[in-house]
Design a protein around this motif. Sequence first.
Motif, short mmCIF file in Angstrom:
data_model
loop_
_atom_site.label_atom_id
_atom_site.label_comp_id
_atom_site.label_asym_id
_atom_site.label_seq_id
_atom_site.Cartn_x
_atom_site.Cartn_y
_atom_site.Cartn_z
N PRO A 77 0.82 -1.20 0.00
CA PRO A 77 0.00 0.00 0.00
C PRO A 77 0.87 1.27 0.00
O PRO A 77 1.87 1.34 0.70
CB PRO A 77 -0.82 -0.11 1.28
N ILE A 78 0.46 2.23 -0.82
CA ILE A 78 1.20 3.48 -1.01
C ILE A 78 0.25 4.65 -0.78
O ILE A 78 -0.92 4.58 -1.14
CB ILE A 78 1.75 3.58 -2.46
N ASP A 79 0.75 5.73 -0.21
CA ASP A 79 -0.01 6.98 -0.22
C ASP A 79 0.40 7.73 -1.48
O ASP A 79 1.51 8.29 -1.53
CB ASP A 79 0.30 7.81 1.02
N PRO A 80 -0.44 7.73 -2.52
CA PRO A 80 -0.03 8.34 -3.78
C PRO A 80 0.11 9.86 -3.69
O PRO A 80 0.74 10.48 -4.56
CB PRO A 80 -1.17 7.95 -4.74
N GLY A 145 -2.02 -9.43 -7.01
CA GLY A 145 -2.31 -8.01 -6.82
C GLY A 145 -3.36 -7.54 -7.79
O GLY A 145 -3.72 -8.24 -8.74
N GLY A 146 -3.86 -6.33 -7.55
CA GLY A 146 -4.89 -5.80 -8.44
C GLY A 146 -4.86 -4.28 -8.48
O GLY A 146 -4.30 -3.63 -7.61
N GLY A 147 -5.47 -3.74 -9.51
CA GLY A 147 -5.61 -2.30 -9.66
C GLY A 147 -6.93 -2.00 -10.34
O GLY A 147 -7.37 -2.76 -11.21
N LEU A 148 -7.56 -0.90 -9.95
CA LEU A 148 -8.88 -0.54 -10.46
C LEU A 148 -8.85 0.77 -11.22
O LEU A 148 -8.28 1.77 -10.75
CB LEU A 148 -9.86 -0.36 -9.28
N ILE A 149 -9.49 0.76 -12.37
CA ILE A 149 -9.78 1.98 -13.11
C ILE A 149 -11.29 2.18 -13.08
O ILE A 149 -12.03 1.34 -13.60
CB ILE A 149 -9.31 1.90 -14.58
N LEU A 150 -11.76 3.23 -12.44
CA LEU A 150 -13.18 3.54 -12.40
C LEU A 150 -13.43 4.91 -13.00
O LEU A 150 -12.76 5.89 -12.62
CB LEU A 150 -13.72 3.50 -10.96
N ASP A 151 -14.33 4.95 -13.96
CA ASP A 151 -14.64 6.18 -14.69
C ASP A 151 -13.39 6.82 -15.28
O ASP A 151 -13.21 8.03 -15.27
CB ASP A 151 -15.37 7.18 -13.78
N LYS A 153 -10.23 6.64 -14.30
CA LYS A 153 -9.15 7.06 -13.41
C LYS A 153 -8.79 5.94 -12.43
O LYS A 153 -9.64 5.13 -12.07
CB LYS A 153 -9.56 8.30 -12.61
N LEU A 154 -7.53 5.92 -12.02
CA LEU A 154 -7.15 4.99 -10.96
C LEU A 154 -7.98 5.30 -9.72
O LEU A 154 -8.12 6.46 -9.32
CB LEU A 154 -5.66 5.15 -10.62
N TYR A 155 -8.52 4.24 -9.13
CA TYR A 155 -9.37 4.41 -7.96
C TYR A 155 -8.66 3.84 -6.73
O TYR A 155 -8.15 2.72 -6.76
CB TYR A 155 -10.71 3.69 -8.17
N TYR A 156 -8.63 4.65 -5.66
CA TYR A 156 -7.89 4.26 -4.46
C TYR A 156 -8.80 3.94 -3.28
O TYR A 156 -8.45 3.12 -2.44
CB TYR A 156 -6.93 5.39 -4.05
N GLY A 157 -9.95 4.59 -3.18
CA GLY A 157 -10.83 4.39 -2.05
C GLY A 157 -10.37 5.16 -0.82
O GLY A 157 -9.30 5.78 -0.80
N HIS A 158 -11.18 5.10 0.21
CA HIS A 158 -10.93 5.90 1.42
C HIS A 158 -9.61 5.55 2.09
O HIS A 158 -8.88 6.42 2.56
CB HIS A 158 -12.08 5.68 2.42
N PHE A 159 -9.25 4.26 2.13
CA PHE A 159 -8.04 3.82 2.82
C PHE A 159 -6.85 3.65 1.87
O PHE A 159 -5.81 3.14 2.28
CB PHE A 159 -8.31 2.51 3.57
N LEU A 160 -7.02 4.06 0.62
CA LEU A 160 -5.96 4.02 -0.39
C LEU A 160 -5.52 2.60 -0.73
O LEU A 160 -4.39 2.36 -1.15
CB LEU A 160 -4.74 4.84 0.06
N ALA A 162 -7.77 0.29 -2.55
CA ALA A 162 -8.69 -0.33 -3.51
C ALA A 162 -7.93 -1.17 -4.54
O ALA A 162 -6.82 -0.82 -4.94
CB ALA A 162 -9.51 0.75 -4.21
N GLY A 163 -8.55 -2.25 -4.94
CA GLY A 163 -7.96 -3.13 -5.96
C GLY A 163 -7.24 -4.33 -5.41
O GLY A 163 -6.84 -5.21 -6.16
N GLU A 164 -7.09 -4.43 -4.09
CA GLU A 164 -6.32 -5.54 -3.50
C GLU A 164 -7.14 -6.84 -3.51
O GLU A 164 -7.46 -7.42 -2.48
CB GLU A 164 -5.89 -5.18 -2.08
N ILE A 165 -7.43 -7.30 -4.72
CA ILE A 165 -8.27 -8.49 -4.88
C ILE A 165 -7.61 -9.75 -4.35
O ILE A 165 -8.27 -10.70 -3.95
CB ILE A 165 -8.67 -8.67 -6.36
N GLY A 166 -6.28 -9.76 -4.28
CA GLY A 166 -5.58 -10.94 -3.79
C GLY A 166 -5.92 -11.28 -2.35
O GLY A 166 -5.81 -12.44 -1.93
N HIS A 167 -6.35 -10.28 -1.59
CA HIS A 167 -6.68 -10.51 -0.18
C HIS A 167 -8.17 -10.72 0.04
O HIS A 167 -8.64 -10.73 1.17
CB HIS A 167 -6.13 -9.36 0.66
#
Length: 318
Positions: A77-80, A145-151, A153-160, A162-167
């Motif tokens: 997890p990264i704070d972008p 690992g995973g990454g999400l593009i929503l509308d 743009k890269l989507y991070y969610g409230h806790f930054l 988002a996309g961690e489908i492996g867990h």
Amino acid sequence: MPFKSPIVGIDLGGTNIQIGVVSPDRKILGRAKLKTKADQGYEAVLDRIAGGINEACVEAKLTLADLSAIGIGAPGPIDPNTGVVLEAVNLRWTNAPLAADLGKRLGKPVVVDNDVNVAVYGENVMGAGAGSRFLLGVWLGTGVGGGLILDGKLYYGHFLTAGEIGHTTLLPGSPPGSTSLEHNCARSAVADRIARLIRANRPSIVTTLTEGNLDSIKSKVIAAAYEANDELVREVVDDVCERVGVAVASAVTLLSLERIVLGGGLSEAMGKPFVKRIAQSVKRHAFPARCRDVDVVGSALEDNAGVFGAALLASERI
């Protein structure tokens, strides 16, 4: 977004670092690949990154002064917004201010994001996800690992995160260490399952392909055995495809995604049959029926996805 000067894109992993100097017309002008050697400590890794950038610039016949920015995809997890690596288990980093520290060393702006996020962004801009505004990338390698593009743009969610489908919890109630998608479908999990079955006296050509060393079952070995119709490997891999498909279908149902891009070492080694099997599972399990039109494709950029994505993301954010 086009950029005027070359940008360095870096794929930072627990084992290897891949560095590329990317031109404004999206060509790699120079490269460097080196071992991460995370056990030597944070500062030593920064030294190696700086040296690798210099090596790639020499091959590109450029100097550091010719670069406009540096983009890095780092694990965990990264704070972008700050470029801080919050937790990278395989690097043993916690709250590491990578963007600031590397920027001070090199005198260039540095953008840091999650490694799969940047790979998915690269695919979305110029690879298998091009033109898709609602996309999930799933990278199957040592982990998942995973990454999400929503509308668009890269989507991070409230806790930054988002996309961690492996867990994603896949098998609730199973013993600890066997409940998640990553526990069951990462390359390391696939190799472990194959090895355990062989040690339980199941025949497989994997024994020959590894010269009896079942602790070194790599993606290319799994792919070769699958292509040779090895019964044990096909049983394990087909089960993995089904499970990945179930998890991905759930994401498609939840987020109404139009495209799935599959990448990572295992997926790339296995190729089209692997992607096809997962696509079949996704289409069986997605709901409602219209979601079964989701497009499931393999990575087009493969090893270059992280390098291109990091450079493209840096160009956008500077």
